[in-house]
Write an enzyme that holds these catalytic residues in place. Structure first.
Site, PDB file in Angstrom:
ATOM      1  N   HIS A 235     -10.348 -63.073 -18.539  1.00 55.70           N
ATOM      2  CA  HIS A 235     -11.459 -63.750 -17.866  1.00 55.70           C
ATOM      3  C   HIS A 235     -11.495 -65.257 -18.130  1.00 55.70           C
ATOM      4  O   HIS A 235     -12.477 -65.914 -17.790  1.00 55.70           O
ATOM      5  CB  HIS A 235     -12.802 -63.111 -18.244  1.00 55.70           C
ATOM      6  CG  HIS A 235     -12.838 -61.628 -18.056  1.00 55.70           C
ATOM      7  ND1 HIS A 235     -12.733 -61.030 -16.816  1.00 55.70           N
ATOM      8  CD2 HIS A 235     -12.945 -60.608 -18.958  1.00 55.70           C
ATOM      9  CE1 HIS A 235     -12.780 -59.727 -16.951  1.00 55.70           C
ATOM     10  NE2 HIS A 235     -12.902 -59.436 -18.237  1.00 55.70           N
ATOM     11  N   ARG A 292     -22.834 -77.691 -14.895  1.00 57.46           N
ATOM     12  CA  ARG A 292     -22.100 -78.719 -15.630  1.00 57.46           C
ATOM     13  C   ARG A 292     -20.839 -79.071 -14.856  1.00 57.46           C
ATOM     14  O   ARG A 292     -20.550 -78.518 -13.803  1.00 57.46           O
ATOM     15  CB  ARG A 292     -21.698 -78.194 -17.012  1.00 57.46           C
ATOM     16  CG  ARG A 292     -20.915 -76.894 -16.913  1.00 57.46           C
ATOM     17  CD  ARG A 292     -20.285 -76.491 -18.223  1.00 57.46           C
ATOM     18  NE  ARG A 292     -19.753 -75.130 -18.212  1.00 57.46           N
ATOM     19  CZ  ARG A 292     -18.585 -74.776 -17.711  1.00 57.46           C
ATOM     20  NH1 ARG A 292     -17.805 -75.679 -17.124  1.00 57.46           N
ATOM     21  NH2 ARG A 292     -18.179 -73.519 -17.753  1.00 57.46           N
TER      22      ARG A 292
END
Length: 449
Positions: A235, A292
Site C-alpha cells: 500500500h 497536504r
C-alpha cells in the site's frame, strides 16, 4: 508576501520547499535533528535550528519546540511538507494560536478528512461516488462480522485514522476477518491512537488514481489533471505517472469535476489531493483526501508547468488564484520513481555512508534529493532518499528516458531499490499500461509483498 517561512520537515521535501521559497525571494528556515545536522536541507536553508534528538518524537514531531523555534526566528508562516505533522490538526491549530500562518487547509478540514469514516460521509453527502460499505465505526470483531455479512465478501478492513496502508487488510471470509481484525486494530491504535475500524467492498483489479486540486480562500477551485499511483508495495506507492495511461478525456474531466465538488463541499483551501480507486470498467470511488502536498506532486508540475509549492504559499498569503480551469493544459508524460535506501532482495532498510553518487542530469530529468556523496543515511527515518522524475513527449518516450537514467544511476556505500525499479519499468505489462495495485504482487515478487 511572506518574508520568512519555516519548513517543518526534513530531507528531500524540505529542500524542495526551500527552492520555491528562494525563487519567490522568501527566506527559508530549516529545522534539524541531531541525526540530520549535516543534511542537505540544512545546508541549502538560510538559517537552521536544532529541534531535538534523532528520533522523530524528539524532533520533527515536537510541536512545542517547533513553535518555539518559529517564534524565535520570527517567521511569518510554516510549511509542513508531507508526512510528519502535515496532516496534524493540532499542529495547524498551534500555528494559528501563535500568530503563524499554517500553509495548508484549516485545522477543522484536516481533522474531518483525517477520519476516513467522516470523509466517506462528507463525500457521500456531496454526491461524490464512494465504495459500497459500512461507515459505522467498528470497535470489535463481532460488530465487524455483522457488517461484513451485509456487505458481502471479499472486503477491505480499514482503520478510520489509518494512512500508508497501516491498519488495512484484504479479507475474503469470516475466518480471515477474525484473524485480521484485532491485529489491524492494535496497529491503528499504536500509530494513530484511534482503533476505530470500518469495512468497504473490495474493488477487483483496482487502480489508484488521484486528482490534484488548488483552492483559494474565496473558494475558487481548479483541478490539475490526475496521477496514476497504482504500482504499490504494501500500500506504499513506488511508481507514479501523469497522466494516467488508462483514462479517457471524458472520465478525466468527470473525475476532476467530482474532486472540485468534494473540495468545495468541505470548504477546502490550499493544495490537496482527492484519491479515487477505479475498477477495470472505469467506475471510480472516493478513497480519501490528502490535505497536504503529495510526495508525487512533481509529475503534475512537469505536465502542467505549475509550481504547486509556490501556489500553496500564495494562497496561504491570501492571494486569489490567477489560474482558471481553462489555463490547465496537460503537456507530455511524466513518471516518478521513489529511490529508497533498502536491500532490493529483502526490502530491509540499508543505512550507511554514501561513498559514491553519480546521476544523469539534463533536459526532462529532475532529481529531488535528500542526499549527496558523503551523506550518512541514518536508521531513524523513512528510507526514501530521493525521487527521480522524467518527462517525455509521450509515455513511451518517458519510459525510455527513465530506464536510461536508472541504468546510469550510481550509488555506493548503501543498497538501493533501483534494481526493483528497473524490473518494474521494463516489464511488458508496465509498458502496456496494465498498472493495477496488484502489479508487483502479480508480476514481480509473488511471495515477498
Amino acid at each position: 508576501m511572506f518574508k520568512k517561512i519555516l519548513i517543518a520537515n526534513r530531507g528531500e521535501i524540505a529542500a524542495r520547499v526551500i527552492r520555491s521559497c528562494h525563487s519567490m525571494g522568501i527566506e527559508a528556515v530549516a529545522i534539524y535533528s541531531e541525526a540530520d545536522e549535516n543534511s542537505r536541507h540544512v545546508r541549502v536553508a538560510d538559517n537552521a535550528y536544532l529541534v531535538g534528538g534523532p528520533r522523530v518524537n524528539e524532533s520533527y514531531l515536537n510541536v512545542d519546540k517547533i513553535i518555539e523555534i518559529a517564534l524565535e526566528a520570527n517567521v511569518d508562516a510554516i510549511h509542513p511538507g508531507y508526512g510528519l505533522l502535515s496532516e496534524n490538526a493540532g499542529f495547524a491549530k498551534a500555528c494559528h494560536n501563535n500568530g503563524i500562518v499554517f500553509i495548508g487547509p484549516t485545522p477543522e478540514v484536516i481533522e474531518k478528512m483525517g477520519s476516513k469514516i467522516e470523509a466517506r460521509k462528507a463525500m457521500e453527502a456531496a454526491g461524490v461516488p464512494i465504495v459500497p460499505g459500512d461507515s459505522t465505526p467498528l470497535l470489535n470483531v463481532e460488530e465487524a462480522e455483522i457488517a461484513a455479512k451485509q456487505i458481502g465478501y471479499p472486503i477491505m478492513l480499514k482503520a478510520s485514522a489509518g494512512g500508508g496502508g497501516i491498519g488495512m487488510q484484504m479479507v475474503h471470509n469470516q475466518d480471515e476477518l477474525k484473524k485480521a481484525f484485532s491485529g489491524n486494530q492494535k496497529r491503528a491504535t499504536d500509530f494513530f491512537s484511534n482503533g476505530a475500524m470500518f469495512l468497504e467492498k473490495l474493488v477487483e483489479k483496482p487502480r489508484h488514481i488521484e486528482i490534484q486540486i488548488l483552492a483559494d480562500n474565496e473558494g475558487n477551485t481548479i483541478f490539475l489533471g490526475e496521477r496514476e499511483c497504482s504500482i504499490q508495495r504494501r500500500h506504499q506507492k513506488v511508481v507514479e505517472e501523469a497522466p494516467s495511461p488508462f483514462l479517457d478525456e471524458k472520465t478525466r474531466r468527470k473525475m476532476g469535476e467530482d474532486a472540485v465538488q468534494a473540495a468545495k463541499a468541505i470548504g477546502y483551501r490550499n493544495a490537496g489531493t482527492v484519491e479515487f480507486i477505479m475498477d477495470e470498467n472505469k467506475n471510480y470511488y472516493f478513497l480519501e483526501m490528502n490535505t497536504r502536498l503529495q510526495v508525487e506532486h512533481p509529475i503534475t508540475e512537469e505536465i502542467t508547468g505549475v509550481d504547486l509549492v509556490e501556489q500553496q504559499i500564495k494562497i496561504a498569503n491570501g492571494n486569489l488564484l490567477t489560474l482558471e480551469q481553462s489555463d490547465i493544459q496537460l503537456n507530455g508524460h511524466a513518471i516518478e520513481v521513489r529511490i529508497y535506501a533498502e536491500d532490493p532482495k529483502t526490502f530491509f532498510p540499508s543505512p550507511g555512508k554514501i561513498t559514491k553518487f553519480n546521476i544523469l542530469t539534463g533536459e526532462n530529468i529532475r532529481h529531488e534529493l535528500a542526499i549527496e556523496e558523503g551523506t550518512t543515511v541514518t536508521p531513524f527515518y523513512d528510507p526514501m532518499i530521493g525521487k527521480l522524475i522524467v518527462k517525455g513527449n509521450s509515455r513511451d518516450e518517458a519510459i525510455k528516458n527513465l530506464v536510461n537514467v536508472l541504468e546510469k544511476y550510481e550509488i555506493e556505500g548503501i543498497k538501493s531499490n533501483i534494481p526493483v525499479l528497473l524490473k518494474i519499468v521494463t516489464h511488458p505489462e508496465f509498458k502496456n499500461g496494465n498498472t493495477t495495485t496488484n502489479f508487483i504482487k502479480e508480476y514481480l515478487f509473488q511471495t515477498k509483498v
